[in-house]
Design a protein around this motif. Structure first.
Motif, PDB file in Angstrom:
ATOM      1  N   MET A  54      -8.831  -7.155  -9.479  1.00  0.00           N
ATOM      2  CA  MET A  54      -9.583  -6.036  -8.953  1.00  0.00           C
ATOM      3  C   MET A  54      -8.695  -5.134  -8.092  1.00  0.00           C
ATOM      4  O   MET A  54      -8.778  -3.921  -8.191  1.00  0.00           O
ATOM      5  CB  MET A  54     -10.772  -6.544  -8.134  1.00  0.00           C
ATOM      6  CG  MET A  54     -11.579  -5.414  -7.539  1.00  0.00           C
ATOM      7  SD  MET A  54     -13.118  -6.002  -6.875  1.00  0.00           S
ATOM      8  CE  MET A  54     -13.112  -5.237  -5.293  1.00  0.00           C
ATOM      9  N   THR A  55      -7.814  -5.723  -7.274  1.00  0.00           N
ATOM     10  CA  THR A  55      -6.973  -4.928  -6.395  1.00  0.00           C
ATOM     11  C   THR A  55      -6.074  -3.982  -7.176  1.00  0.00           C
ATOM     12  O   THR A  55      -5.923  -2.828  -6.800  1.00  0.00           O
ATOM     13  CB  THR A  55      -6.123  -5.844  -5.492  1.00  0.00           C
ATOM     14  OG1 THR A  55      -7.002  -6.680  -4.746  1.00  0.00           O
ATOM     15  CG2 THR A  55      -5.276  -5.048  -4.542  1.00  0.00           C
ATOM     16  N   HIS A  56      -5.495  -4.452  -8.257  1.00  0.00           N
ATOM     17  CA  HIS A  56      -4.601  -3.607  -9.066  1.00  0.00           C
ATOM     18  C   HIS A  56      -5.352  -2.399  -9.615  1.00  0.00           C
ATOM     19  O   HIS A  56      -4.840  -1.280  -9.596  1.00  0.00           O
ATOM     20  CB  HIS A  56      -3.985  -4.434 -10.191  1.00  0.00           C
ATOM     21  CG  HIS A  56      -3.066  -3.650 -11.071  1.00  0.00           C
ATOM     22  ND1 HIS A  56      -1.858  -3.153 -10.616  1.00  0.00           N
ATOM     23  CD2 HIS A  56      -3.188  -3.258 -12.352  1.00  0.00           C
ATOM     24  CE1 HIS A  56      -1.273  -2.489 -11.603  1.00  0.00           C
ATOM     25  NE2 HIS A  56      -2.054  -2.537 -12.666  1.00  0.00           N
ATOM     26  N   LYS A  57      -6.570  -2.633 -10.078  1.00  0.00           N
ATOM     27  CA  LYS A  57      -7.389  -1.549 -10.622  1.00  0.00           C
ATOM     28  C   LYS A  57      -7.703  -0.508  -9.543  1.00  0.00           C
ATOM     29  O   LYS A  57      -7.644   0.694  -9.792  1.00  0.00           O
ATOM     30  CB  LYS A  57      -8.674  -2.143 -11.199  1.00  0.00           C
ATOM     31  CG  LYS A  57      -9.380  -1.289 -12.183  1.00  0.00           C
ATOM     32  CD  LYS A  57     -10.514  -2.091 -12.819  1.00  0.00           C
ATOM     33  CE  LYS A  57     -11.231  -1.257 -13.841  1.00  0.00           C
ATOM     34  NZ  LYS A  57     -12.360  -1.972 -14.424  1.00  0.00           N
ATOM     35  N   LEU A  58      -8.032  -0.966  -8.352  1.00  0.00           N
ATOM     36  CA  LEU A  58      -8.295  -0.050  -7.243  1.00  0.00           C
ATOM     37  C   LEU A  58      -7.035   0.718  -6.855  1.00  0.00           C
ATOM     38  O   LEU A  58      -7.101   1.916  -6.581  1.00  0.00           O
ATOM     39  CB  LEU A  58      -8.821  -0.810  -6.021  1.00  0.00           C
ATOM     40  CG  LEU A  58     -10.277  -1.240  -6.073  1.00  0.00           C
ATOM     41  CD1 LEU A  58     -10.614  -2.085  -4.858  1.00  0.00           C
ATOM     42  CD2 LEU A  58     -11.190  -0.043  -6.157  1.00  0.00           C
ATOM     43  N   ASP A  59      -5.907   0.019  -6.818  1.00  0.00           N
ATOM     44  CA  ASP A  59      -4.640   0.684  -6.498  1.00  0.00           C
ATOM     45  C   ASP A  59      -4.372   1.823  -7.467  1.00  0.00           C
ATOM     46  O   ASP A  59      -3.974   2.917  -7.067  1.00  0.00           O
ATOM     47  CB  ASP A  59      -3.471  -0.304  -6.540  1.00  0.00           C
ATOM     48  CG  ASP A  59      -3.488  -1.307  -5.399  1.00  0.00           C
ATOM     49  OD1 ASP A  59      -4.253  -1.108  -4.436  1.00  0.00           O
ATOM     50  OD2 ASP A  59      -2.740  -2.296  -5.490  1.00  0.00           O
ATOM     51  N   LEU A  60      -4.595   1.574  -8.752  1.00  0.00           N
ATOM     52  CA  LEU A  60      -4.373   2.601  -9.765  1.00  0.00           C
ATOM     53  C   LEU A  60      -5.312   3.790  -9.571  1.00  0.00           C
ATOM     54  O   LEU A  60      -4.896   4.946  -9.658  1.00  0.00           O
ATOM     55  CB  LEU A  60      -4.553   2.017 -11.169  1.00  0.00           C
ATOM     56  CG  LEU A  60      -3.492   1.034 -11.649  1.00  0.00           C
ATOM     57  CD1 LEU A  60      -3.907   0.407 -12.979  1.00  0.00           C
ATOM     58  CD2 LEU A  60      -2.135   1.713 -11.764  1.00  0.00           C
ATOM     59  N   ALA A  61      -6.581   3.508  -9.291  1.00  0.00           N
ATOM     60  CA  ALA A  61      -7.558   4.585  -9.111  1.00  0.00           C
ATOM     61  C   ALA A  61      -7.211   5.432  -7.887  1.00  0.00           C
ATOM     62  O   ALA A  61      -7.173   6.666  -7.964  1.00  0.00           O
ATOM     63  CB  ALA A  61      -8.966   4.013  -8.979  1.00  0.00           C
ATOM     64  N   PHE A  62      -6.952   4.786  -6.762  1.00  0.00           N
ATOM     65  CA  PHE A  62      -6.657   5.543  -5.544  1.00  0.00           C
ATOM     66  C   PHE A  62      -5.329   6.282  -5.652  1.00  0.00           C
ATOM     67  O   PHE A  62      -5.193   7.404  -5.155  1.00  0.00           O
ATOM     68  CB  PHE A  62      -6.686   4.642  -4.308  1.00  0.00           C
ATOM     69  CG  PHE A  62      -8.072   4.237  -3.901  1.00  0.00           C
ATOM     70  CD1 PHE A  62      -9.047   5.191  -3.647  1.00  0.00           C
ATOM     71  CD2 PHE A  62      -8.415   2.907  -3.770  1.00  0.00           C
ATOM     72  CE1 PHE A  62     -10.320   4.834  -3.268  1.00  0.00           C
ATOM     73  CE2 PHE A  62      -9.690   2.535  -3.393  1.00  0.00           C
ATOM     74  CZ  PHE A  62     -10.651   3.497  -3.149  1.00  0.00           C
ATOM     75  N   SER A  63      -4.361   5.680  -6.299  1.00  0.00           N
ATOM     76  CA  SER A  63      -3.077   6.353  -6.507  1.00  0.00           C
ATOM     77  C   SER A  63      -3.260   7.600  -7.372  1.00  0.00           C
ATOM     78  O   SER A  63      -2.697   8.662  -7.082  1.00  0.00           O
ATOM     79  CB  SER A  63      -2.086   5.384  -7.162  1.00  0.00           C
ATOM     80  OG  SER A  63      -0.866   6.028  -7.401  1.00  0.00           O
ATOM     81  N   ALA A  64      -4.065   7.472  -8.420  1.00  0.00           N
ATOM     82  CA  ALA A  64      -4.317   8.623  -9.296  1.00  0.00           C
ATOM     83  C   ALA A  64      -5.036   9.732  -8.538  1.00  0.00           C
ATOM     84  O   ALA A  64      -4.729  10.916  -8.713  1.00  0.00           O
ATOM     85  CB  ALA A  64      -5.139   8.190 -10.510  1.00  0.00           C
ATOM     86  N   LEU A  65      -5.982   9.373  -7.687  1.00  0.00           N
ATOM     87  CA  LEU A  65      -6.757  10.364  -6.931  1.00  0.00           C
ATOM     88  C   LEU A  65      -5.963  11.007  -5.798  1.00  0.00           C
ATOM     89  O   LEU A  65      -6.379  12.034  -5.264  1.00  0.00           O
ATOM     90  CB  LEU A  65      -8.022   9.721  -6.367  1.00  0.00           C
ATOM     91  CG  LEU A  65      -9.073   9.311  -7.392  1.00  0.00           C
ATOM     92  CD1 LEU A  65     -10.154   8.473  -6.726  1.00  0.00           C
ATOM     93  CD2 LEU A  65      -9.660  10.532  -8.073  1.00  0.00           C
TER      94      LEU A  65
END
Length: 108
Positions: free
Chosen positions: A1-12
């Protein structure tokens, strides 16, 4: 889950990518149409689209010779749930989020 959140926040975190998401709120778009309002190369836009795709925020599909981009509507649900856990935010209000993204659009 953390990796997915990292990707989303990094993209945003990037204003160009937020502007692209705002554009895709309206409808699916061809990559060349996504690139039109920006003063950067098609290759640079493609890199931004790659980041958004990797984060799961958009999907891309080829229709004939044209590559199309589509906003993935549930992509921010996990990030919203994560932020709600801190009690700092209510449920993700998509109208407010749409207004926020619209404000990110580059001046045409």
């Amino acid at each position: 889950m953390t990796h997915k959140l990292d990707l989303a926040f990094s993209a945003l975190a990037d204003p160009t990518r937020r502007a692209i998401l705002a554009m895709l709120l309206e409808d699916d778009m061809a990559v060349t149409d996504v690139a039109d309002p920006f003063e950067m190369s098609l290759a640079a836009i493609s890199k931004h689209l790659g980041v958004l795709t990797t984060a799961g925020l958009i999907s891309q599909e080829k229709r004939g010779r044209v590559k199309w981009c589509k906003l993935e509507p549930d992509a921010l649900r996990e990030a919203s749930v994560w932020m709600q856990a801190f009690g700092q935010m209510g449920a993700l209000d998509l109208d407010d989020f749409e207004a926020f993204l619209a404000a990110q659009l580059p001046d045409s």
